[in-house]
Design an enzyme around this catalytic site. Structure first.
Site, short mmCIF file in Angstrom:
data_model
loop_
_atom_site.label_atom_id
_atom_site.label_comp_id
_atom_site.label_asym_id
_atom_site.label_seq_id
_atom_site.Cartn_x
_atom_site.Cartn_y
_atom_site.Cartn_z
N SER A 1 0.83 -1.21 0.00
CA SER A 1 0.00 0.00 0.00
C SER A 1 0.86 1.26 0.00
O SER A 1 1.94 1.29 0.60
CB SER A 1 -0.88 -0.02 1.26
OG SER A 1 -1.41 1.26 1.51
N THR B 1 -5.50 2.65 -7.10
CA THR B 1 -6.79 2.57 -6.40
C THR B 1 -7.61 3.82 -6.67
O THR B 1 -7.15 4.94 -6.43
CB THR B 1 -6.56 2.39 -4.88
OG1 THR B 1 -5.86 1.17 -4.68
CG2 THR B 1 -7.88 2.35 -4.12
N HIS C 1 -13.53 -1.89 -1.97
CA HIS C 1 -12.57 -1.56 -0.91
C HIS C 1 -12.91 -2.34 0.37
O HIS C 1 -12.77 -1.84 1.49
CB HIS C 1 -12.58 -0.05 -0.64
CG HIS C 1 -11.23 0.51 -0.29
ND1 HIS C 1 -10.42 1.13 -1.19
CD2 HIS C 1 -10.55 0.56 0.89
CE1 HIS C 1 -9.31 1.55 -0.59
NE2 HIS C 1 -9.35 1.19 0.67
C1 LIG Z 1 -7.17 -2.63 7.19
C2 LIG Z 1 -7.35 -2.38 5.73
C3 LIG Z 1 -6.56 -1.44 5.09
C4 LIG Z 1 -6.68 -1.24 3.72
N1 LIG Z 1 -5.84 -0.36 3.10
C5 LIG Z 1 -5.89 -0.24 1.74
C6 LIG Z 1 -4.94 0.57 1.07
O1 LIG Z 1 -4.06 1.17 1.68
N2 LIG Z 1 -5.04 0.65 -0.28
C7 LIG Z 1 -6.01 -0.01 -0.99
O2 LIG Z 1 -6.07 0.10 -2.22
N3 LIG Z 1 -6.91 -0.79 -0.36
C8 LIG Z 1 -6.86 -0.93 0.98
N4 LIG Z 1 -7.74 -1.76 1.61
C9 LIG Z 1 -8.70 -2.54 0.81
C10 LIG Z 1 -8.09 -3.89 0.43
O3 LIG Z 1 -7.01 -3.74 -0.45
C11 LIG Z 1 -9.11 -4.80 -0.22
O4 LIG Z 1 -9.74 -4.14 -1.28
C12 LIG Z 1 -10.16 -5.32 0.74
O5 LIG Z 1 -9.61 -5.56 2.02
C13 LIG Z 1 -10.77 -6.61 0.20
O6 LIG Z 1 -11.75 -7.09 1.04
P1 LIG Z 1 -11.48 -8.24 2.14
O7 LIG Z 1 -10.79 -7.58 3.28
O8 LIG Z 1 -12.85 -8.69 2.47
O9 LIG Z 1 -10.62 -9.30 1.50
C14 LIG Z 1 -7.65 -1.96 2.98
C15 LIG Z 1 -8.45 -2.91 3.63
C16 LIG Z 1 -8.31 -3.12 4.99
C17 LIG Z 1 -9.15 -4.17 5.65
#
Ligand SMILES: Cc1cc2nc3c(=O)[nH]c(=O)nc-3n(C[C@H](O)[C@H](O)[C@H](O)COP(=O)(O)O)c2cc1C
Length: 378
Positions: free
Chosen positions: A106, A154, A276
């Site tokens: 990230s 993203t 997301h």
């Molecule tokens: C704690 C957390 C932090 C996240 N931070 C980012 C990030 O920095 N950049 C991004 O593109 N997505 C971020 N996401 C989204 C994840 O990349 C992803 O799309 C999402 O977690 C998928 O769903 P799942 O947790 O049910 O597998 C984050 C998700 C979580 C749970």
């Protein structure tokens, strides 16, 4: 107790991490309707059990952007990974490399792209659009210098979603009372305190430390994002990204057929069908519900990936059958990292692999790349 599934890692992470961090990982926006739908809609999709097919040889590997994956799984970009385990992104990246799957770092990771590349292999890199384009160009130059193979841009966070849990816990803005309860909660989690709080420093955001000198503590995180992420970003900015990046570009956060078609028209290499993880627009459809129409509309012209709610190898096969070329997993690896560091992430990946093997065997699917809608009861 040895964790046997992702849900067990979730429980273990809840025990090991301070509440403010567990809730940051676990939570979604507003009433968490979309977060729940991501999981529930995958659970509601059923696989066709088929028998007497020769399943003695199964192929789980696939190829994405010239890279071979041991199974169709990628570790999603997760912010603040280094707060869940000591230098957390390096630990997760090592587990991913050992498991033969990509790790996507990230923009707002604790460890920098250079630190992760040195500790494991060059990660995929996830980009958020920050207002200062000069700084963005510098980041992209660093990502290229680190030889990252894929850029994941993203696009579903022009502004941060409102997450009630983060407000309640003092993650968004901290009151004196919340500060005290965070400190007491930290003391109640001594393993985390020793591993991360004391020995895991610095707790800066390695990729953007130069632009985030004013970001000194966790509760300033959301304010910094609100001030520095660029809400004016449009499709035109894709051309700017393309000018500064030669490799494959994957747009993450596409949930609508029209947007998917625009992405195809503009020549991106891939998309991630994603909301997301239910952390942005609550009330948006689940990823698995949005996936089939998008996959059908764009065909094979670009690589369609998905994430959201994937908690098992069974879910991976369902997503492949519904049109994805691979899945990204977010919370699954964050829970495992928070619970047991690199060993936890490695073990969790092995669990997914065994579950995928089982799902393929009992649906008669011998090559995961060929998984299609015939595997589903529709
Ligand atoms: C704690 C957390 C932090 C996240 N931070 C980012 C990030 O920095 N950049 C991004 O593109 N997505 C971020 N996401 C989204 C994840 O990349 C992803 O799309 C999402 O977690 C998928 O769903 P799942 O947790 O049910 O597998 C984050 C998700 C979580 C749970």
């Amino acid at each position: 107790m040895t964790p046997a599934c992702v849900a067990d890692y979730r429980d273990a992470a809840r025990r090991r991490l301070p509440r403010v961090l567990f809730d940051y990982i676990d939570g979604g926006s507003y009433a968490e309707t979309t977060l729940a739908a991501n999981v529930a809609d995958l659970a509601a999709l059923t696989l066709r059990q088929r028998v007497l097919k020769d399943v003695s040889k199964l192929s789980m590997s696939t190829e994405l952007f010239g890279q071979t994956l041991s199974m169709p799984v990628i570790l999603s970009p997760i912010g603040l990974g280094g707060m869940y385990a000591r230098r957390g992104e390096t630990q997760a990246a090592r587990a991913a490399a050992a498991g033969g799957v990509p790790f996507c770092l990230s923009t707002v990771g604790v460890c920098s792209v250079e630190e992760v590349a040195a500790a494991a292999t060059a990660p995929w890199f996830q980009l958020y659009m920050i207002r200062d384009r000069g700084f963005m160009a510098e980041i992209l130059a660093r990502v290229a210098a680190a030889q990252c193979p894929v850029l994941v841009f993203t696009v579903d966070l022009p502004i941060p979603g409102a997450r009630y849990r983060d407000h309640r816990n003092g993650m968004v803005a901290v009151t004196g009372r919340q500060k005290l309860s965070q400190a007491l909660d930290g003391l109640a989690h001594p393993a985390w305190l020793w591993d991360v709080h004391l020995r895991g420093r610095p707790h800066t955001l390695g990729n953007i430390a130069a632009a985030a000198a004013d970001l000194k503590a966790l509760p300033q995180f959301w304010g910094w994002i609100g001030r520095n992420f660029d809400p004016s970003v449009t499709w035109k900015d894709l051309a700017w990204v393309r000018e500064h990046w030669d490799g494959p570009i994957v747009l993450k956060g596409v949930l609508d057929v029209e947007d998917a078609l625009e992405a195809r028209r503009l020549g991106v290499d891939g998309i991630v069908v994603s909301n997301h993880g239910g952390r942005q627009l609550d009330g948006a459809p689940s990823s698995i519900a949005a996936l089939p129409a998008i996959a059908a509309a764009v065909g094979d012209d670009l690589t369609v990936l998905m994430d959201g709610g994937v908690r098992s190898g069974l879910d991976v096969l369902k997503a492949m059958a519904a049109g994805a070329k691979a899945c990204l997993i977010g919370r699954a690896w964050a829970y495992a990292l928070g619970a047991a560091g690199e060993a936890g992430v490695s073990h969790m990946l092995n669990i997914l692999r065994q579950e995928l093997r089982m799902a393929m065997s009992l649906t008669g699917c011998t090559d995961v790349r060929l998984a299609g809608r015939e595997l589903l009861n529709l």
